[in-house]
Design a protein around this motif. Structure first.
Motif, PDB file in Angstrom:
ATOM      1  N   LEU A 206      -2.940  -7.780  -6.585  1.00 37.38           N
ATOM      2  CA  LEU A 206      -2.870  -6.846  -5.400  1.00 37.38           C
ATOM      3  C   LEU A 206      -3.303  -5.321  -6.029  1.00 37.38           C
ATOM      4  CD1 LEU A 206       0.951  -7.665  -4.576  1.00 37.38           C
ATOM      5  CD2 LEU A 206      -1.208  -8.176  -3.190  1.00 37.38           C
ATOM      6  N   ILE A 207      -3.394  -4.438  -5.123  1.00 36.90           N
ATOM      7  CA  ILE A 207      -3.739  -3.091  -5.548  1.00 36.90           C
ATOM      8  C   ILE A 207      -2.565  -2.225  -5.494  1.00 36.90           C
ATOM      9  CG2 ILE A 207      -5.138  -1.068  -4.719  1.00 36.90           C
ATOM     10  CD1 ILE A 207      -7.287  -2.785  -3.337  1.00 36.90           C
ATOM     11  N   TRP A 208      -2.472  -1.481  -6.544  1.00 36.40           N
ATOM     12  CA  TRP A 208      -0.943  -0.895  -6.682  1.00 36.40           C
ATOM     13  C   TRP A 208      -1.523   0.703  -7.072  1.00 36.40           C
ATOM     14  CZ3 TRP A 208       3.674  -2.882  -6.650  1.00 36.40           C
ATOM     15  CH2 TRP A 208       3.588  -4.431  -6.537  1.00 36.40           C
ATOM     16  N   ALA A 209      -0.740   1.353  -6.360  1.00 36.11           N
ATOM     17  CA  ALA A 209      -0.972   3.111  -6.784  1.00 36.11           C
ATOM     18  C   ALA A 209      -0.424   3.222  -7.987  1.00 36.11           C
ATOM     19  CB  ALA A 209      -0.154   3.875  -5.593  1.00 36.11           C
ATOM     20  N   GLN A 210      -0.732   4.422  -8.757  1.00 38.55           N
ATOM     21  CA  GLN A 210      -0.720   4.751  -9.851  1.00 38.55           C
ATOM     22  C   GLN A 210       0.796   5.781 -10.039  1.00 38.55           C
ATOM     23  OE1 GLN A 210      -3.735   6.043 -12.436  1.00 38.55           O
ATOM     24  NE2 GLN A 210      -2.563   6.237 -14.196  1.00 38.55           N
ATOM     25  N   THR A 211       0.680   6.629  -8.942  1.00 33.24           N
ATOM     26  CA  THR A 211       1.779   7.580  -9.095  1.00 33.24           C
ATOM     27  C   THR A 211       2.520   7.654  -7.676  1.00 33.24           C
ATOM     28  OG1 THR A 211       0.239   9.246  -8.336  1.00 33.24           O
ATOM     29  CG2 THR A 211       0.700   8.941 -10.715  1.00 33.24           C
ATOM     30  N   TYR A 212       3.442   8.450  -7.426  1.00 29.14           N
ATOM     31  CA  TYR A 212       4.223   8.228  -6.129  1.00 29.14           C
ATOM     32  C   TYR A 212       3.363   9.250  -5.196  1.00 29.14           C
ATOM     33  CZ  TYR A 212       7.614   9.414  -2.636  1.00 29.14           C
ATOM     34  OH  TYR A 212       8.405   9.588  -1.358  1.00 29.14           O
ATOM     35  N   GLU A 213       2.755  10.365  -5.647  1.00 31.94           N
ATOM     36  CA  GLU A 213       1.987  11.106  -5.011  1.00 31.94           C
ATOM     37  C   GLU A 213       0.538  10.514  -4.500  1.00 31.94           C
ATOM     38  OE1 GLU A 213       3.235  11.979  -7.975  1.00 31.94           O
ATOM     39  OE2 GLU A 213       4.773  13.307  -7.154  1.00 31.94           O
ATOM     40  N   GLU A 214       0.045   9.664  -5.155  1.00 28.73           N
ATOM     41  CA  GLU A 214      -1.213   8.881  -5.068  1.00 28.73           C
ATOM     42  C   GLU A 214      -0.881   7.850  -3.941  1.00 28.73           C
ATOM     43  OE1 GLU A 214      -4.599   6.569  -7.220  1.00 28.73           O
ATOM     44  OE2 GLU A 214      -2.555   5.894  -7.857  1.00 28.73           O
ATOM     45  N   ALA A 215       0.390   7.313  -4.107  1.00 29.29           N
ATOM     46  CA  ALA A 215       0.604   6.095  -2.964  1.00 29.29           C
ATOM     47  C   ALA A 215       1.114   6.891  -1.758  1.00 29.29           C
ATOM     48  CB  ALA A 215       2.123   5.523  -3.362  1.00 29.29           C
ATOM     49  N   LEU A 216       1.701   8.210  -1.605  1.00 27.17           N
ATOM     50  CA  LEU A 216       1.839   9.092  -0.342  1.00 27.17           C
ATOM     51  C   LEU A 216       0.499   9.205   0.133  1.00 27.17           C
ATOM     52  CD1 LEU A 216       4.840  11.170  -1.181  1.00 27.17           C
ATOM     53  CD2 LEU A 216       4.929   9.178   0.283  1.00 27.17           C
ATOM     54  N   PHE A 217      -0.298   9.620  -0.547  1.00 29.69           N
ATOM     55  CA  PHE A 217      -1.789   9.947  -0.101  1.00 29.69           C
ATOM     56  C   PHE A 217      -2.475   8.772   0.562  1.00 29.69           C
ATOM     57  CE2 PHE A 217      -6.604  10.051  -0.536  1.00 29.69           C
ATOM     58  CZ  PHE A 217      -6.620  10.944   0.098  1.00 29.69           C
ATOM     59  N   TRP A 218      -2.222   7.467  -0.196  1.00 29.96           N
ATOM     60  CA  TRP A 218      -2.990   6.189   0.548  1.00 29.96           C
ATOM     61  C   TRP A 218      -2.099   5.816   1.719  1.00 29.96           C
ATOM     62  CZ3 TRP A 218      -3.521   2.391  -4.114  1.00 29.96           C
ATOM     63  CH2 TRP A 218      -4.832   2.978  -4.982  1.00 29.96           C
ATOM     64  N   ALA A 219      -0.707   6.095   1.911  1.00 24.90           N
ATOM     65  CA  ALA A 219      -0.125   5.551   2.895  1.00 24.90           C
ATOM     66  C   ALA A 219      -0.499   6.372   4.085  1.00 24.90           C
ATOM     67  CB  ALA A 219       1.331   5.783   2.744  1.00 24.90           C
ATOM     68  N   ARG A 220      -0.780   7.759   3.885  1.00 24.65           N
ATOM     69  CA  ARG A 220      -1.074   8.560   4.990  1.00 24.65           C
ATOM     70  C   ARG A 220      -2.502   8.279   5.442  1.00 24.65           C
ATOM     71  NH1 ARG A 220       1.012  14.417   5.481  1.00 24.65           N
ATOM     72  NH2 ARG A 220       1.791  14.095   7.540  1.00 24.65           N
TER      73      ARG A 220
ATOM     74  N   LEU B 245      12.458   0.404  -1.470  1.00 28.92           N
ATOM     75  CA  LEU B 245      12.403   1.224  -0.372  1.00 28.92           C
ATOM     76  C   LEU B 245      11.142   1.406   0.127  1.00 28.92           C
ATOM     77  CD1 LEU B 245      14.511   3.079  -2.642  1.00 28.92           C
ATOM     78  CD2 LEU B 245      15.094   3.832  -0.164  1.00 28.92           C
ATOM     79  N   PHE B 246      11.101   1.821   1.301  1.00 29.45           N
ATOM     80  CA  PHE B 246       9.819   1.791   2.254  1.00 29.45           C
ATOM     81  C   PHE B 246       9.782   3.307   2.819  1.00 29.45           C
ATOM     82  CE2 PHE B 246      11.243  -2.386   2.301  1.00 29.45           C
ATOM     83  CZ  PHE B 246      10.152  -3.349   1.975  1.00 29.45           C
ATOM     84  N   VAL B 247       8.527   3.716   2.842  1.00 28.35           N
ATOM     85  CA  VAL B 247       8.033   5.157   3.557  1.00 28.35           C
ATOM     86  C   VAL B 247       6.999   4.729   4.364  1.00 28.35           C
ATOM     87  CG1 VAL B 247       7.286   7.511   2.861  1.00 28.35           C
ATOM     88  CG2 VAL B 247       8.544   5.964   0.969  1.00 28.35           C
ATOM     89  N   ASP B 248       7.463   5.249   5.774  1.00 29.16           N
ATOM     90  CA  ASP B 248       6.299   4.973   6.726  1.00 29.16           C
ATOM     91  C   ASP B 248       5.120   6.033   6.381  1.00 29.16           C
ATOM     92  OD1 ASP B 248       6.933   7.317   7.969  1.00 29.16           O
ATOM     93  OD2 ASP B 248       8.280   6.333   9.301  1.00 29.16           O
TER      94      ASP B 248
END
Length: 160
Positions: free
Chosen positions: A45-59, A123-126
Motif C-alpha cells: 500500500l501507499i502510505w503518507a509519511q506525515t499527517y500534513e502530507e496525508a491531508l494534502f493527498w486527501a484533499r 479515525l477517518f478524515v474526509d
C-alpha cells in the motif's frame, strides 16, 4: 641499528592499531531491516509519511484519510496490524478508496483524539478535512478502537 628497530616498532604499532579499529568497526555493525512507511500494515500500500502530507493527498485526490494510531510494543496493536495486513479484501479497499497514514506518535490535531488517547485506534478524515467522529467501532468507552475480530465490521463500514 637503532633506527631500524625504531622503524620496525612504529610499523608494528601502526599495523596493530589499524587491525584493532577494523575489528571494533565490524563488531559495532548490525544488520538492520529497512523500515517502510507501512510499518507492517501493508507493504504494497501507499502510505503518507506525515499527517500534513496525508491531508494534502486527501484533499488533492478527493479521498478520505484513514489514520491508524498504534504502538510497536502494544500487543493489541500488533494483533490488529496482523489481521489488517493479512486480510486481502481490507488491503484492496484501503488501497483503492483511502489515503493511508499510520502513526506511533500523537499529532497536534486534537480532533484526532475526540474520546482520549489510546491505541490502537482508527479515525477517518474526509476530503473536506473534517474528522468523521460518527464512524466508530463497537466499544462505548473507546469509540475508535478496533480488534482483529472487528475486521468484518470494518469491511462493512468501509464499503458503506
Amino acid at each position: 641499528m637503532l633506527k631500524v628497530l625504531l622503524s620496525i616498532f612504529l610499523v608494528l604499532v601502526v599495523v596493530i592499531s589499524i587491525m584493532g579499529r577494523t575489528q571494533k568497526a565490524t563488531v559495532k555493525k548490525e544488520k538492520r531491516v529497512p523500515q517502510t512507511l507501512s510499518k507492517g500494515w501493508g507493504d504494497q500500500l501507499i502510505w503518507a509519511q506525515t499527517y500534513e502530507e496525508a491531508l494534502f493527498w486527501a484533499r488533492s485526490k478527493n479521498k478520505p484519510l484513514m489514520v491508524i494510531f498504534h504502538l510497536d510494543d502494544c500487543p493489541h496493536s500488533q494483533a490488529l496490524k496482523k489481521a489488517f495486513a493479512e486480510d486481502e479484501k481490507i488491503q484492496k479497499i484501503a488501497d483503492e478508496n483511502f489515503i493511508l497514514l499510520n502513526l506511533v506518535h500523537e499529532t497536534t490535531d486534537k480532533h484526532l483524539s475526540p474520546d482520549g488517547i489510546y491505541v490502537p485506534r482508527i479515525l477517518f478524515v474526509d476530503p473536506s478535512m473534517t474528522v468523521r467522529a460518527d464512524i466508530t467501532g463497537r466499544y462505548s468507552n473507546r469509540k475508535y478502537a478496533y480488534e482483529p475480530s472487528d475486521i468484518k465490521i470494518c469491511k462493512f463500514k468501509l464499503l458503506a
